[in-house]
Every structure is written in C-alpha cells, then in structure tokens.
Scaffold this motif. Structure first.
Motif, PDB file in Angstrom:
ATOM      1  N   ARG A 178     -33.415   9.493  -1.069  1.00 44.71           N
ATOM      2  CA  ARG A 178     -34.407   8.829  -1.941  1.00 44.71           C
ATOM      3  C   ARG A 178     -34.033   7.366  -2.155  1.00 44.71           C
ATOM      4  O   ARG A 178     -34.863   6.472  -2.060  1.00 44.71           O
ATOM      5  CB  ARG A 178     -34.498   9.562  -3.294  1.00 44.71           C
ATOM      6  CG  ARG A 178     -35.070  10.960  -3.148  1.00 44.71           C
ATOM      7  CD  ARG A 178     -34.980  11.782  -4.443  1.00 44.71           C
ATOM      8  NE  ARG A 178     -35.182  13.204  -4.122  1.00 44.71           N
ATOM      9  CZ  ARG A 178     -35.062  14.206  -4.986  1.00 44.71           C
ATOM     10  NH1 ARG A 178     -34.762  13.959  -6.251  1.00 44.71           N
ATOM     11  NH2 ARG A 178     -35.259  15.454  -4.598  1.00 44.71           N
ATOM     12  N   LEU A 179     -32.754   7.139  -2.452  1.00 44.57           N
ATOM     13  CA  LEU A 179     -32.278   5.774  -2.704  1.00 44.57           C
ATOM     14  C   LEU A 179     -32.327   4.944  -1.419  1.00 44.57           C
ATOM     15  O   LEU A 179     -32.745   3.775  -1.427  1.00 44.57           O
ATOM     16  CB  LEU A 179     -30.852   5.841  -3.259  1.00 44.57           C
ATOM     17  CG  LEU A 179     -30.116   4.518  -3.491  1.00 44.57           C
ATOM     18  CD1 LEU A 179     -30.924   3.592  -4.396  1.00 44.57           C
ATOM     19  CD2 LEU A 179     -28.740   4.787  -4.117  1.00 44.57           C
ATOM     20  N   HIS A 228     -28.589   0.395  -7.910  1.00 45.17           N
ATOM     21  CA  HIS A 228     -28.303   1.783  -8.232  1.00 45.17           C
ATOM     22  C   HIS A 228     -27.518   1.887  -9.530  1.00 45.17           C
ATOM     23  O   HIS A 228     -26.443   1.314  -9.654  1.00 45.17           O
ATOM     24  CB  HIS A 228     -27.495   2.408  -7.073  1.00 45.17           C
ATOM     25  CG  HIS A 228     -27.250   3.879  -7.266  1.00 45.17           C
ATOM     26  ND1 HIS A 228     -26.235   4.566  -6.635  1.00 45.17           N
ATOM     27  CD2 HIS A 228     -27.899   4.795  -8.028  1.00 45.17           C
ATOM     28  CE1 HIS A 228     -26.280   5.836  -6.995  1.00 45.17           C
ATOM     29  NE2 HIS A 228     -27.266   6.001  -7.840  1.00 45.17           N
ATOM     30  N   GLU A 287     -24.249   9.753  -5.484  1.00 41.66           N
ATOM     31  CA  GLU A 287     -24.905   9.391  -4.231  1.00 41.66           C
ATOM     32  C   GLU A 287     -24.515  10.316  -3.076  1.00 41.66           C
ATOM     33  O   GLU A 287     -25.213  10.375  -2.076  1.00 41.66           O
ATOM     34  CB  GLU A 287     -24.582   7.918  -3.879  1.00 41.66           C
ATOM     35  CG  GLU A 287     -25.544   7.361  -2.834  1.00 41.66           C
ATOM     36  CD  GLU A 287     -25.424   5.851  -2.632  1.00 41.66           C
ATOM     37  OE1 GLU A 287     -24.848   5.167  -3.508  1.00 41.66           O
ATOM     38  OE2 GLU A 287     -25.908   5.358  -1.597  1.00 41.66           O
ATOM     39  N   GLY A 304     -38.986   9.029  -1.566  1.00 44.56           N
ATOM     40  CA  GLY A 304     -38.453   7.741  -2.009  1.00 44.56           C
ATOM     41  C   GLY A 304     -39.351   6.590  -1.587  1.00 44.56           C
ATOM     42  O   GLY A 304     -39.536   5.609  -2.333  1.00 44.56           O
ATOM     43  N   ALA A 351     -34.174   9.594 -10.583  1.00 43.79           N
ATOM     44  CA  ALA A 351     -33.912  10.540  -9.500  1.00 43.79           C
ATOM     45  C   ALA A 351     -34.539  11.905  -9.762  1.00 43.79           C
ATOM     46  O   ALA A 351     -34.739  12.679  -8.833  1.00 43.79           O
ATOM     47  CB  ALA A 351     -32.412  10.687  -9.272  1.00 43.79           C
ATOM     48  N   PHE A 357     -32.729   2.146  -9.622  1.00 43.78           N
ATOM     49  CA  PHE A 357     -32.742   3.565  -9.255  1.00 43.78           C
ATOM     50  C   PHE A 357     -31.694   4.257 -10.112  1.00 43.78           C
ATOM     51  O   PHE A 357     -30.507   3.926 -10.045  1.00 43.78           O
ATOM     52  CB  PHE A 357     -32.420   3.746  -7.767  1.00 43.78           C
ATOM     53  CG  PHE A 357     -32.438   5.187  -7.323  1.00 43.78           C
ATOM     54  CD1 PHE A 357     -33.585   5.742  -6.762  1.00 43.78           C
ATOM     55  CD2 PHE A 357     -31.314   5.998  -7.466  1.00 43.78           C
ATOM     56  CE1 PHE A 357     -33.609   7.074  -6.353  1.00 43.78           C
ATOM     57  CE2 PHE A 357     -31.333   7.332  -7.067  1.00 43.78           C
ATOM     58  CZ  PHE A 357     -32.478   7.870  -6.512  1.00 43.78           C
ATOM     59  N   ILE A 382     -30.185  12.448  -3.202  1.00 42.72           N
ATOM     60  CA  ILE A 382     -30.053  11.124  -3.811  1.00 42.72           C
ATOM     61  C   ILE A 382     -29.951  10.065  -2.714  1.00 42.72           C
ATOM     62  O   ILE A 382     -30.619   9.026  -2.759  1.00 42.72           O
ATOM     63  CB  ILE A 382     -28.788  11.083  -4.706  1.00 42.72           C
ATOM     64  CG1 ILE A 382     -28.899  12.122  -5.829  1.00 42.72           C
ATOM     65  CG2 ILE A 382     -28.562   9.688  -5.268  1.00 42.72           C
ATOM     66  CD1 ILE A 382     -29.989  11.873  -6.810  1.00 42.72           C
ATOM     67  N   LYS A 383     -29.128  10.361  -1.737  1.00 42.70           N
ATOM     68  CA  LYS A 383     -28.909   9.419  -0.633  1.00 42.70           C
ATOM     69  C   LYS A 383     -30.233   9.084   0.061  1.00 42.70           C
ATOM     70  O   LYS A 383     -30.533   7.906   0.306  1.00 42.70           O
ATOM     71  CB  LYS A 383     -27.930  10.055   0.368  1.00 42.70           C
ATOM     72  CG  LYS A 383     -27.231   9.081   1.261  1.00 42.70           C
ATOM     73  CD  LYS A 383     -26.015   9.730   1.926  1.00 42.70           C
ATOM     74  CE  LYS A 383     -26.408  10.937   2.759  1.00 42.70           C
ATOM     75  NZ  LYS A 383     -25.231  11.707   3.207  1.00 42.70           N
ATOM     76  N   THR A 415     -41.376   4.021  -4.254  1.00 44.06           N
ATOM     77  CA  THR A 415     -41.037   2.598  -4.225  1.00 44.06           C
ATOM     78  C   THR A 415     -42.243   1.750  -3.821  1.00 44.06           C
ATOM     79  O   THR A 415     -42.501   0.688  -4.413  1.00 44.06           O
ATOM     80  CB  THR A 415     -39.869   2.367  -3.248  1.00 44.06           C
ATOM     81  OG1 THR A 415     -38.838   3.317  -3.542  1.00 44.06           O
ATOM     82  CG2 THR A 415     -39.321   0.964  -3.387  1.00 44.06           C
ATOM     83  N   ARG A 419     -34.405   1.377  -0.837  1.00 45.59           N
ATOM     84  CA  ARG A 419     -33.809   0.118  -0.356  1.00 45.59           C
ATOM     85  C   ARG A 419     -34.559  -0.388   0.874  1.00 45.59           C
ATOM     86  O   ARG A 419     -34.847  -1.578   0.992  1.00 45.59           O
ATOM     87  CB  ARG A 419     -32.336   0.347  -0.008  1.00 45.59           C
ATOM     88  CG  ARG A 419     -31.467   0.505  -1.250  1.00 45.59           C
ATOM     89  CD  ARG A 419     -29.990   0.697  -0.864  1.00 45.59           C
ATOM     90  NE  ARG A 419     -29.148   0.636  -2.055  1.00 45.59           N
ATOM     91  CZ  ARG A 419     -28.127   1.475  -2.297  1.00 45.59           C
ATOM     92  NH1 ARG A 419     -27.831   2.429  -1.419  1.00 45.59           N
ATOM     93  NH2 ARG A 419     -27.412   1.350  -3.399  1.00 45.59           N
ATOM     94  N   ASP A 458     -25.632   4.572 -11.299  1.00 46.84           N
ATOM     95  CA  ASP A 458     -25.117   5.894 -10.960  1.00 46.84           C
ATOM     96  C   ASP A 458     -25.045   6.777 -12.208  1.00 46.84           C
ATOM     97  O   ASP A 458     -25.026   6.276 -13.333  1.00 46.84           O
ATOM     98  CB  ASP A 458     -23.713   5.749 -10.358  1.00 46.84           C
ATOM     99  CG  ASP A 458     -23.402   6.914  -9.415  1.00 46.84           C
ATOM    100  OD1 ASP A 458     -24.138   7.910  -9.435  1.00 46.84           O
ATOM    101  OD2 ASP A 458     -22.425   6.799  -8.670  1.00 46.84           O
TER     102      ASP A 458
END
Lengths: 333, 333
Positions: free
Chosen positions: A195-196, A213, A187, A165, A246, A182, A192-193, A169, A200, A215
């Motif tokens: 990478r996102l 995000h 999430e 991630g 993702a 994203f 996912i958690k 970014t 951030r 979703d």
C-alpha cells in the motif's frame, strides 16, 4: 448413562448392524425399520457418536477457520462470507482465534489436525508452513486467506494491495492534496509494504507532492490517536493536508484526535481509511475508505477449499480480488 | 498415506501398546523408550488421532462457545475473556456463530453434542432448553452467558440491566436533561425491558421529565440512524434533549445523523450508549456509555464452566455482574 447403539437396537427390535445401517446407509434399510430405529433414538435421547463415525471415515465434515484478529471487523466480515458459502453445502464452521499469537496458531492447527477436519482456512500470523504441510498430508484441504503463505503449495485468496494504495493516493491527488502522511506499520507486513509502495509511486509519477511514513507498532485505534497527535505537534507549515491510514481502525483514531483538536476534516486534513468496515461508514464524519471485498474473499476462499476437498490434487491457484474506493465526507466536503 | 500407531511401533522397535502408553500414560514408560517413540512420531509425521482418544475417554478437552453475533464487539470481548481464562488451563476454545439464527444455533449445539466437548458456553438466540438438557445428559457442562435461560437447571453469568438503565438515566438527569428518548428494541428482549423499565422508574421518582420509547426492529448502526432521523423530524419544541441508546452501535448511528444534521452534541442533544465497546471510546465525539464488563463476563462464565466440568452435580449458580457508567464528551462538554 448414555444410550448405546445396542440399547437402540433392543428397543427397536433390530440388530446393532441394522441401527448402524439406518444411520449411515439409510438406503439399505426399509422405511418401516428406519422409522422404528428413529423412534427408539428419539425415546432414548441417543446421539450418534461423531468420534465413532470419524474413526471409520477418516475425516469429518466440519471446516475449520483460524481467525487472525476477531476484534477486527474485517475478519468477522471474511467469516460471514465463509458462513454464507458453507450454508449452501450444509457444512458447519468451527472457528479458532489466534489473536496474532503464533503459539496459539500452532496449537489450533494441531487441534484441527487431530480432529481430521476436511478443510481449514487460515490467515497465518507466523511461520506455519510445516504445520500446513502436515495437515495436508493427513488429508485436510488448506486455503490461505488474505496472504500468500507457501504460494507454491497452497491455494490462496487475497486482495490487490498495490491497486488499493494506488486508488487511495490518486484520489487524494485528485481532490488537490499534496502532502500525504501514510499512517501505520510495521512496514515488514506485506500489505503495508504494497500500500505504501503504491502511494509513493503514484505521487512520484504525478511529479508534485510528497508521501511520508508515520510508522506504528500496531494497526488499531490507539495507533491512529498517537500518530495523529504526533502530526499535530508539527509546525503548521509542515503538517500534512491528507492522512492515508493503513486501516479503518487507525483512521477512526485519527478522526477522533483531529476532531477533538478542532482540526476540520476534510478542509484542513482529509482522511482515507482502508477496509471499509462497518464503523468507517458509521463515523461521525463518514470515512472515505478502500473497500476490501472481505465477504467475497471469505466466499471465494471457501469455494476454492471445497474444490480442493473434492480433488486434493487440484492445481494450486491464487485468486486476487480487486479493492475499490468508496468516497465519503472525510475527503470531499 | 497416514502413519498408524503400528508404523510408529515398528520404527521405534516397541509394541503398539507401548506407543499408546507413551502417548496416554507417559509415566508407565521409561524415558529412553518415550524418546524413541517421540523420535519415530516426529519422523513419520504421525499425529495421535483425537477421534480414537475421544472414543476411549468419552469427552474431549475442548470448550465450545456459541456466539450470538460475531460482528458485535461486545461478544468478541466476551470471547476474549473466555480465551484468557482458558489459556491458564491449556484448553482450546472452538467457536461457532449462530448469527441470532435459531436453526443454526440448534445445528451447532448438535455438533458440539456429537463432538462430546467437555463444556459449552452459549448465549441462546431461541428456545434451546431441550438441546441444553441433552448436552448435559451426555456429560457436557453448560453455562449460559448474558442470559438466564433455564435458570433452574443451568448456571449463568449476566449483567444487571436494571442497574445499567438506572445509572444512564440518573446521569442524564444530573446533567440537566429532562426529555429522554430511549432508542432501541424490540421491547420483548429482556435486556431492553430492564434498561427501559429502569429509565422510566428513575424519571418517575425524580418527579420531573419524561422518557419515551423509539422502538427499532434491530440493534445496529442503521437503527440509530433511522431513529435519530425520526426524532429530528419532530418540531423543535418536542425534540428530546437526550438520547439513551440501547447499545453503542445505535449510539454511533445517532451521533452520525445528529453531526451531519448540524445538531450539537451534547449541547443540543446528549447521547448515552450501552456496552462501552471499543468504538464508543473511538467516536469523533467520544460516547458516554454504560460499560458492560464483557471480558469479565467471559472469564467468570469460563471459571464457572470449569467448576461444573469438575463436578457435574455442582449447585446451579447465577452470577450477576454490575455495569458502570463511563462519562465522556457526548454528555458533558
């Protein structure tokens, strides 16, 4: 009628015990006798019954793999790594497909338990700790792939999603993008958690720009189409200038929707995918993507599995591989 | 230490024979006894040994499938059809991947023979008639998928490639194309021969236009890139106005090479793919493609396999499914 050991023995002019030795302990039998037995076997079309052998030995040579999603090229690449590593040691691989369905996953783990395979690789879809423990207690080695389920008990091989991630970014910031959507979910998935979360953090540390995000309930091409269409519905001033997808399936859906809407990639909106599967590189506008070392992950998991088969009391280990960024035209014209 | 039948018997306060009946002939045992046995099994973590059961019964419930190329979405779609059909009858599917390697294919067929599976689906990579016969003679039902290997002895499910080639070529003529390059090979593959033969026949019957063959050693994305680059090297007057790709992977490689070279699709060159896999519909310019009913083929082959399992002397049957043309933007703007 299937040929039996006694038929082979009769034709070769030896005892059944000698046939059994020729099959299982060839060093105990003279070359001439071995050849007579082999000729009799060839003549009768006799195949030694693996069920009989297993019963004596307790486990069999095969390795089982429960694949999470066979339609996702990421997992078929993992399987390729497993196959390549196993080819070197002459063990066959049997695959079962859970299709992310927890009930099917449980049924296949039970099947592998019944078959007394010597090792099983699994990317769990649901809560399977009890079944993994049962397999282990029956003498089957376990390695968890692309997850860290039951990390205190089972070795695993996974990829560093926080690093992935971060790479994606930072690259978008480097090419001048500031409004990053994203796209993908849900999430609660650890990957996912991470990478996102990394996205951030990188934008926050950079001090300018924003990540939001979008979703999605699934991680497929259609999710990319739907998400991109939603973003195109925004007033121009509120649209993103980059989409961090993702995975590559989502990125392909995004690319298609933007292309058909006449949005220029990367001029208007840049796209980064994740996985770097075969179709990311094959896209009409080749996709920048975070390359997951899928083949290497399959090979490393298999190497670890073979060690646990040799020594069931080997220490639990977690191998974490690093992804890398592959830059293509979807971010740099 | 693994729990044995006798441990279960002791804990449940019954004989080993009663445990065996509770597992294999539950109707012979009273509900109360069955429950005691089940509780003992749960407590001890005992799993009935499939090897022991197989040995008694001769074959096991599982269906085996030798997949030709797991990285080709066409074959994973076939597998989905197999899974869906088997889910209805509660039989597990174990998959082995030949990767088009004849040696691996032989090894997996031998493994399935040893495991005494009740049925095997196979898309042969090489000459496997002797092994299929041996499997059959040992009581395993066989159905050939996407081929007609050993057509006098084994049932098969395949798709009409002559019809597919006809549909694609007629469509290109209908949208005004006359110079058609058929991209893919080698021509000794039956499927290539039939698709290309049909293309030549349709153009000949039409009375104007030409088809030429751009051969390739493989049927993947890279073959499409290389073939398209060769066509772009031709003087403009000799370039094709349409490319009929032997499969979608090739078509994706063609689309990418044309797009990056600034050739307009379909205005300058139209593209038709074959298979209609998920990535054909997901391409930046969605691909017109000949849809192979892959899921249906898997389901039909499985249905036939279940019939042969029931009746090993069932007549040999060849089910030939019809493809259909799916028109998208790569041929019609």
């Amino acid at each position: 009628m299937q040929a039996q050991v006694r038929d082979v023995a009769r034709l070769a002019g030896v005892s059944s015990g000698t046939v059994s030795n020729a099959l299982n302990h060839p060093e105990k039998v003279s070359p001439a006798t071995r050849e007579r037995v082999q000729q009799a076997i060839a003549e009768l079309g006799f195949v030694p019954n693996i069920a009989a052998r297993q019963l004596r030995r307790g486990t069999n040579d095969s390795i089982g793999m429960v694949v999470l999603d066979i339609a996702n090229p990421f997992f078929t690449a993992v399987a390729r790594g497993v196959e390549e590593r196993l080819a070197g040691v002459g063990r066959p691989l049997v695959m079962a497909h859970s299709g992310q369905d927890h009930e099917r996953e449980k049924a296949y783990l039970d099947l592998f338990a019944e078959q007394r395979l010597s090792g099983v690789l699994v990317t769990p879809a649901g809560q399977v700790l009890d079944r993994l423990r049962r397999l282990r207690d029956r003498g089957t080695a376990i390695v968890v792939v692309d997850r860290k389920t039951g990390a205190r008990e089972f070795s695993s091989v996974s990829v560093d999603d926080t690093l992935g991630g971060t790479l994606a970014t930072q690259h978008l910031l480097d090419v001048g993008r500031r409004r990053i959507a994203f796209l993908g979910g849900p999430e609660r998935l650890t990957q996912i958690k991470h990478r996102l979360g990394a996205a951030r953090r990188v934008v926050e540390q950079h001090g300018s720009g924003a990540v939001w995000h979008v979703d999605s309930p699934t991680l497929d091409v259609e999710a990319g189409r739907v998400g991109a269409a939603a973003l195109l519905d925004l007033p121009a001033a509120r649209r993103p200038d980059a989409i961090f997808a993702a995975n590559d399936l989502i990125a392909l859906g995004v690319l298609q929707t933007l292309t058909l809407a006449g949005v220029r990639v990367p001029d208007d909106i840049a796209i980064v995918g994740y996985d770097d599967n075969e179709f990311a590189a094959a896209a009409a506008i080749p996709l920048t993507s975070v390359r997951q070392p899928a083949v290497e992950m399959g090979a490393a998991a298999t190497g670890r599995l073979l060690e646990v088969i040799e020594d069931p009391h080997a220490k639990v280990e977690h191998i974490v591989l690093s992804p890398e960024l592959v830059v293509r035209r979807s971010t740099v014209a």
